[in-house]
Scaffold this motif. Structure first.
Motif, PDB file in Angstrom:
ATOM      1  N   PRO A 199       0.837  -1.215   0.000  1.00 49.35           N
ATOM      2  CA  PRO A 199       0.000   0.000   0.000  1.00 49.35           C
ATOM      3  C   PRO A 199       0.866   1.258   0.000  1.00 49.35           C
ATOM      4  O   PRO A 199       0.919   2.012   0.971  1.00 49.35           O
ATOM      5  CB  PRO A 199      -0.798  -0.146   1.295  1.00 49.35           C
ATOM      6  N   ILE A 200       1.554   1.495  -1.127  1.00 54.22           N
ATOM      7  CA  ILE A 200       2.541   2.587  -1.191  1.00 54.22           C
ATOM      8  C   ILE A 200       1.902   3.933  -0.896  1.00 54.22           C
ATOM      9  O   ILE A 200       2.423   4.738  -0.124  1.00 54.22           O
ATOM     10  CB  ILE A 200       3.210   2.630  -2.576  1.00 54.22           C
ATOM     11  N   PHE A 201       0.740   4.185  -1.526  1.00 55.06           N
ATOM     12  CA  PHE A 201       0.061   5.467  -1.373  1.00 55.06           C
ATOM     13  C   PHE A 201      -0.247   5.725   0.101  1.00 55.06           C
ATOM     14  O   PHE A 201      -0.074   6.815   0.616  1.00 55.06           O
ATOM     15  CB  PHE A 201      -1.211   5.446  -2.213  1.00 55.06           C
ATOM     16  N   GLN A 202      -0.674   4.675   0.792  1.00 54.60           N
ATOM     17  CA  GLN A 202      -1.003   4.830   2.205  1.00 54.60           C
ATOM     18  C   GLN A 202       0.227   5.182   3.019  1.00 54.60           C
ATOM     19  O   GLN A 202       0.183   6.052   3.884  1.00 54.60           O
ATOM     20  CB  GLN A 202      -1.638   3.538   2.715  1.00 54.60           C
ATOM     21  N   TYR A 203       1.346   4.524   2.708  1.00 59.27           N
ATOM     22  CA  TYR A 203       2.592   4.845   3.407  1.00 59.27           C
ATOM     23  C   TYR A 203       3.018   6.287   3.131  1.00 59.27           C
ATOM     24  O   TYR A 203       3.495   6.989   4.012  1.00 59.27           O
ATOM     25  CB  TYR A 203       3.709   3.904   2.945  1.00 59.27           C
ATOM     26  N   ILE A 204       2.837   6.729   1.874  1.00 61.31           N
ATOM     27  CA  ILE A 204       3.225   8.103   1.523  1.00 61.31           C
ATOM     28  C   ILE A 204       2.390   9.107   2.300  1.00 61.31           C
ATOM     29  O   ILE A 204       2.914  10.092   2.855  1.00 61.31           O
ATOM     30  CB  ILE A 204       3.088   8.335   0.008  1.00 61.31           C
ATOM     31  N   MET A 205       1.082   8.862   2.361  1.00 64.82           N
ATOM     32  CA  MET A 205       0.223   9.804   3.094  1.00 64.82           C
ATOM     33  C   MET A 205       0.555   9.793   4.571  1.00 64.82           C
ATOM     34  O   MET A 205       0.553  10.834   5.240  1.00 64.82           O
ATOM     35  CB  MET A 205      -1.249   9.471   2.864  1.00 64.82           C
ATOM     36  N   LEU A 206       0.862   8.602   5.106  1.00 70.54           N
ATOM     37  CA  LEU A 206       1.269   8.510   6.506  1.00 70.54           C
ATOM     38  C   LEU A 206       2.549   9.311   6.728  1.00 70.54           C
ATOM     39  O   LEU A 206       2.675  10.059   7.697  1.00 70.54           O
ATOM     40  CB  LEU A 206       1.495   7.035   6.881  1.00 70.54           C
ATOM     41  N   GLY A 207       3.497   9.160   5.802  1.00 71.03           N
ATOM     42  CA  GLY A 207       4.756   9.884   5.905  1.00 71.03           C
ATOM     43  C   GLY A 207       4.550  11.386   5.877  1.00 71.03           C
ATOM     44  O   GLY A 207       5.115  12.132   6.680  1.00 71.03           O
ATOM     45  N   LYS A 208       3.682  11.843   4.947  1.00 69.85           N
ATOM     46  CA  LYS A 208       3.432  13.284   4.846  1.00 69.85           C
ATOM     47  C   LYS A 208       2.765  13.808   6.109  1.00 69.85           C
ATOM     48  O   LYS A 208       3.080  14.902   6.587  1.00 69.85           O
ATOM     49  CB  LYS A 208       2.565  13.581   3.627  1.00 69.85           C
ATOM     50  N   GLN A 209       1.866  12.996   6.651  1.00 71.33           N
ATOM     51  CA  GLN A 209       1.182  13.409   7.878  1.00 71.33           C
ATOM     52  C   GLN A 209       2.181  13.538   9.020  1.00 71.33           C
ATOM     53  O   GLN A 209       2.155  14.509   9.784  1.00 71.33           O
ATOM     54  CB  GLN A 209       0.125  12.368   8.215  1.00 71.33           C
ATOM     55  N   GLU A 210       3.097  12.557   9.128  1.00 73.07           N
ATOM     56  CA  GLU A 210       4.102  12.594  10.173  1.00 73.07           C
ATOM     57  C   GLU A 210       5.018  13.797  10.020  1.00 73.07           C
ATOM     58  O   GLU A 210       5.356  14.458  11.003  1.00 73.07           O
ATOM     59  CB  GLU A 210       4.957  11.314  10.134  1.00 73.07           C
ATOM     60  N   ILE A 211       5.440  14.092   8.792  1.00 73.83           N
ATOM     61  CA  ILE A 211       6.305  15.247   8.540  1.00 73.83           C
ATOM     62  C   ILE A 211       5.590  16.524   8.951  1.00 73.83           C
ATOM     63  O   ILE A 211       6.145  17.396   9.625  1.00 73.83           O
ATOM     64  CB  ILE A 211       6.702  15.325   7.056  1.00 73.83           C
ATOM     65  N   ALA A 212       4.298  16.638   8.600  1.00 66.74           N
ATOM     66  CA  ALA A 212       3.535  17.838   8.939  1.00 66.74           C
ATOM     67  C   ALA A 212       3.411  17.970  10.444  1.00 66.74           C
ATOM     68  O   ALA A 212       3.531  19.068  11.003  1.00 66.74           O
ATOM     69  CB  ALA A 212       2.154  17.774   8.285  1.00 66.74           C
ATOM     70  N   ARG A 213       3.204  16.817  11.111  1.00 67.58           N
ATOM     71  CA  ARG A 213       3.073  16.842  12.563  1.00 67.58           C
ATOM     72  C   ARG A 213       4.377  17.268  13.214  1.00 67.58           C
ATOM     73  O   ARG A 213       4.407  18.082  14.133  1.00 67.58           O
ATOM     74  CB  ARG A 213       2.668  15.448  13.065  1.00 67.58           C
ATOM     75  N   ILE A 214       5.492  16.721  12.722  1.00 68.58           N
ATOM     76  CA  ILE A 214       6.800  17.078  13.281  1.00 68.58           C
ATOM     77  C   ILE A 214       7.090  18.550  13.049  1.00 68.58           C
ATOM     78  O   ILE A 214       7.555  19.261  13.943  1.00 68.58           O
ATOM     79  CB  ILE A 214       7.915  16.224  12.643  1.00 68.58           C
ATOM     80  N   GLN A 215       6.757  19.029  11.839  1.00 67.36           N
ATOM     81  CA  GLN A 215       7.038  20.439  11.537  1.00 67.36           C
ATOM     82  C   GLN A 215       6.202  21.368  12.388  1.00 67.36           C
ATOM     83  O   GLN A 215       6.695  22.382  12.898  1.00 67.36           O
ATOM     84  CB  GLN A 215       6.771  20.725  10.063  1.00 67.36           C
ATOM     85  N   SER A 216       4.922  21.041  12.590  1.00 72.65           N
ATOM     86  CA  SER A 216       4.090  21.929  13.398  1.00 72.65           C
ATOM     87  C   SER A 216       4.510  21.853  14.852  1.00 72.65           C
ATOM     88  O   SER A 216       4.460  22.840  15.583  1.00 72.65           O
ATOM     89  CB  SER A 216       2.604  21.600  13.242  1.00 72.65           C
ATOM     90  N   ALA A 217       4.985  20.691  15.302  1.00 72.91           N
ATOM     91  CA  ALA A 217       5.494  20.594  16.675  1.00 72.91           C
ATOM     92  C   ALA A 217       6.755  21.439  16.832  1.00 72.91           C
ATOM     93  O   ALA A 217       6.942  22.107  17.854  1.00 72.91           O
ATOM     94  CB  ALA A 217       5.776  19.135  17.027  1.00 72.91           C
ATOM     95  N   GLU A 218       7.615  21.421  15.798  1.00 66.74           N
ATOM     96  CA  GLU A 218       8.835  22.241  15.853  1.00 66.74           C
ATOM     97  C   GLU A 218       8.485  23.715  15.880  1.00 66.74           C
ATOM     98  O   GLU A 218       9.089  24.499  16.619  1.00 66.74           O
ATOM     99  CB  GLU A 218       9.731  21.952  14.651  1.00 66.74           C
ATOM    100  N   GLU A 219       7.479  24.093  15.035  1.00 62.50           N
ATOM    101  CA  GLU A 219       7.097  25.516  14.995  1.00 62.50           C
ATOM    102  C   GLU A 219       6.491  25.964  16.303  1.00 62.50           C
ATOM    103  O   GLU A 219       6.699  27.076  16.761  1.00 62.50           O
ATOM    104  CB  GLU A 219       6.102  25.759  13.859  1.00 62.50           C
ATOM    105  N   ALA A 220       5.738  25.047  16.932  1.00 63.87           N
ATOM    106  CA  ALA A 220       5.102  25.412  18.197  1.00 63.87           C
ATOM    107  C   ALA A 220       6.149  25.635  19.277  1.00 63.87           C
ATOM    108  O   ALA A 220       5.983  26.486  20.151  1.00 63.87           O
ATOM    109  CB  ALA A 220       4.123  24.324  18.611  1.00 63.87           C
ATOM    110  N   HIS A 221       7.236  24.887  19.204  1.00 61.40           N
ATOM    111  CA  HIS A 221       8.261  25.020  20.238  1.00 61.40           C
ATOM    112  C   HIS A 221       9.277  26.100  19.941  1.00 61.40           C
ATOM    113  O   HIS A 221      10.077  26.442  20.793  1.00 61.40           O
ATOM    114  CB  HIS A 221       8.998  23.681  20.412  1.00 61.40           C
ATOM    115  N   ALA A 222       9.273  26.623  18.716  1.00 62.88           N
ATOM    116  CA  ALA A 222      10.323  27.574  18.306  1.00 62.88           C
ATOM    117  C   ALA A 222      10.155  28.929  18.985  1.00 62.88           C
ATOM    118  O   ALA A 222       9.032  29.312  19.290  1.00 62.88           O
ATOM    119  CB  ALA A 222      10.297  27.765  16.806  1.00 62.88           C
TER     120      ALA A 222
END
Lengths: 319, 114
Positions: B91-114
């Motif tokens: 399920p490549i597409f599912q993994y890609i969407m999961l990856g994008k979601q994780e990246i977005a979550r990490i980035q927003s967590a970084e921005e919140a802490h910055a």
């Protein structure tokens, strides 16, 4: 909205092309059939015995390993059968039963399952087994010795060994049509050049084999053999001889194109195929082995991950 | 090829719903946890020229940041073609969407802490 049941939903895309490993294995077995049938016709029941034992042993070893490694059964995808088929096609018809059992064990275990199964292997499993046998049991894999007691209607000395030892004069009586139509000694599935070409073309047209690799391998073999022949026509045989004799065509269509061990981007595929073709002729003409196909392909299987780094830039990336 | 599956039976038709696809059970291909066999179909079909065979190896193992940096996860245009042609039903597409979601979550967590 409170009492609804939630459903388990799948993720896009909601469609699949239908292709599977099982389909690919079935078509590979079909494509190899003309070459195998000619081998059985030329060498008789011993060839049938080796092929049957090879395929069934490979399947049996895969079953045993699935159980031992506590994995779900993967015999159904046909990959073990294909490994057994290719291994059997590379063996001479007089290979003893224990060589077949040992060889399929090496192919399925060392070639495939120590890396985790389908898709993990960096080297072609059948070639790993054949390389082990060539180095360990030279006498059994030696084609002149294997077919000593046969009486064929055509010149039955190993063509590549003859040309390596005695030069092109020794193979003058091997006609190209003879080599094409299965009148040479070799592995069970490697003698019928025409059948291998038809089978290989079928697999390419059905999309199971990457034609860039096969084509660049054949071109690599032809060009290198031609250059060597130009430099010394008495010592080195011509390009068509090298294409039709030995394991070349089996290597070009069935062995070098194995999914996990070959690259996927265009330039790596061309370099991989051409490099293996050049290496094959180098080993045959100036190297230590009579037939260079096995070791040339294994060498370039090792080079595959590095070659695959040559790829186009993705959308939106500037570096 | 893109779109969402219904998660409850009373889900409404929305303003951006273009079509409704109804499939029989036999038409649904289950995904498998098999690793990538390197057949290259996904790489050939990808319109964004992503090395999907390498990308999926990183995504399967949860290494999303490396996937985004080195293997062009964020170049994906979310067409779903890679999963359509995958020979081992990853399920490549599912993994890609999961990856994008994780990246977005990490980035927003970084921005919140910055």
């Amino acid at each position: 909205m409170l009492n609804q049941k939630l459903l388990v939903g799948s993720h896009a895309p909601y469609w699949h092309s239908g292709i599977s490993i099982r389909e690919k294995s079935t078509h590979t077995l079909l494509a190899a059939l003309p070459a195998v049938l000619m081998g059985i016709y030329q060498f008789g029941v011993p060839a049938l015995r080796v092929m049957a034992l090879s395929i069934s042993c490979a399947i049996l070893w895969e079953f045993i390993l699935n159980r031992v490694m506590k994995r779900p059964l993967t015999v159904g995808d046909g990959d073990a059968a294909v490994i057994g088929l290719l291994f059997g096609m590379l063996l001479p018809a007089t290979a003893p039963w224990w060589v077949v059992v040992l060889g399929t064990a090496v192919a399925v275990t060392v070639g495939k399952w120590i890396y985790g199964g389908l898709g993990g292997n960096p080297l072609n499993p059948a070639l790993v087994a054949i390389a082990t046998l060539i180095i360990s049991y030279k006498g059994i894999m030696d084609l002149d010795q294997a077919y000593l007691n046969y009486d064929f209607g055509f010149p039955a000395a190993d063509p590549l060994k003859a040309v390596k030892a005695l030069g092109t004069a020794a193979v003058a009586r091997y006609s190209l049509t003879g080599l094409l139509m299965g009148q040479q000694v070799g592995g069970i599935g490697t003698i019928f050049a025409l059948g291998l070409m038809i089978g290989g073309l079928y697999l390419i047209l059905r999309g199971f084999v990457r034609w860039e690799i096969s084509l660049s391998y054949i071109v690599g073999v032809l060009v290198t053999a031609y250059v060597f022949n130009l430099s010394n026509p008495e010592k080195y045989a011509g390009p068509w001889f090298h294409l039709l004799a030995g394991y070349t065509l089996l290597g070009a269509f069935f062995l070098i194109t194995e999914y996990s061990s070959s690259p996927v981007n265009l330039i790596p595929m061309l370099v991989y195929g051409a490099g293996a073709g050049v290496m094959t002729i180098l080993i045959r003409n100036v190297g230590g082995f009579t037939d260079g196909v096995v070791f040339a392909i294994l060498l370039f299987n090792v080079a595959n991950p590095l070659l695959d780094k040559i790829r186009p830039r993705a959308l939106g990336r500037s570096n | 090829m893109t779109g969402r599956s219904l998660l409850y039976e009373e889900a409404p038709v929305e303003f951006d719903t273009d079509a409704i696809l109804v499939q029989d059970k036999s038409q649904i291909v289950p995904s498998s946890d098999s690793p990538c066999v390197n057949c290259g179909e996904c790489v050939r079909v990808c319109p964004a020229k992503i090395p999907v065979n390498m990308l999926i190896r990183y995504l399967e193992n949860g290494r999303f940041e490396e996937a985004a940096q080195g293997y062009d996860l964020l170049s994906c245009i979310e067409c779903g073609l890679c999963t359509y042609v995958c020979i081992v039903d990853i399920p490549i597409f599912q993994y890609i969407m999961l990856g994008k979601q994780e990246i977005a979550r990490i980035q927003s967590a970084e921005e919140a802490h910055a």
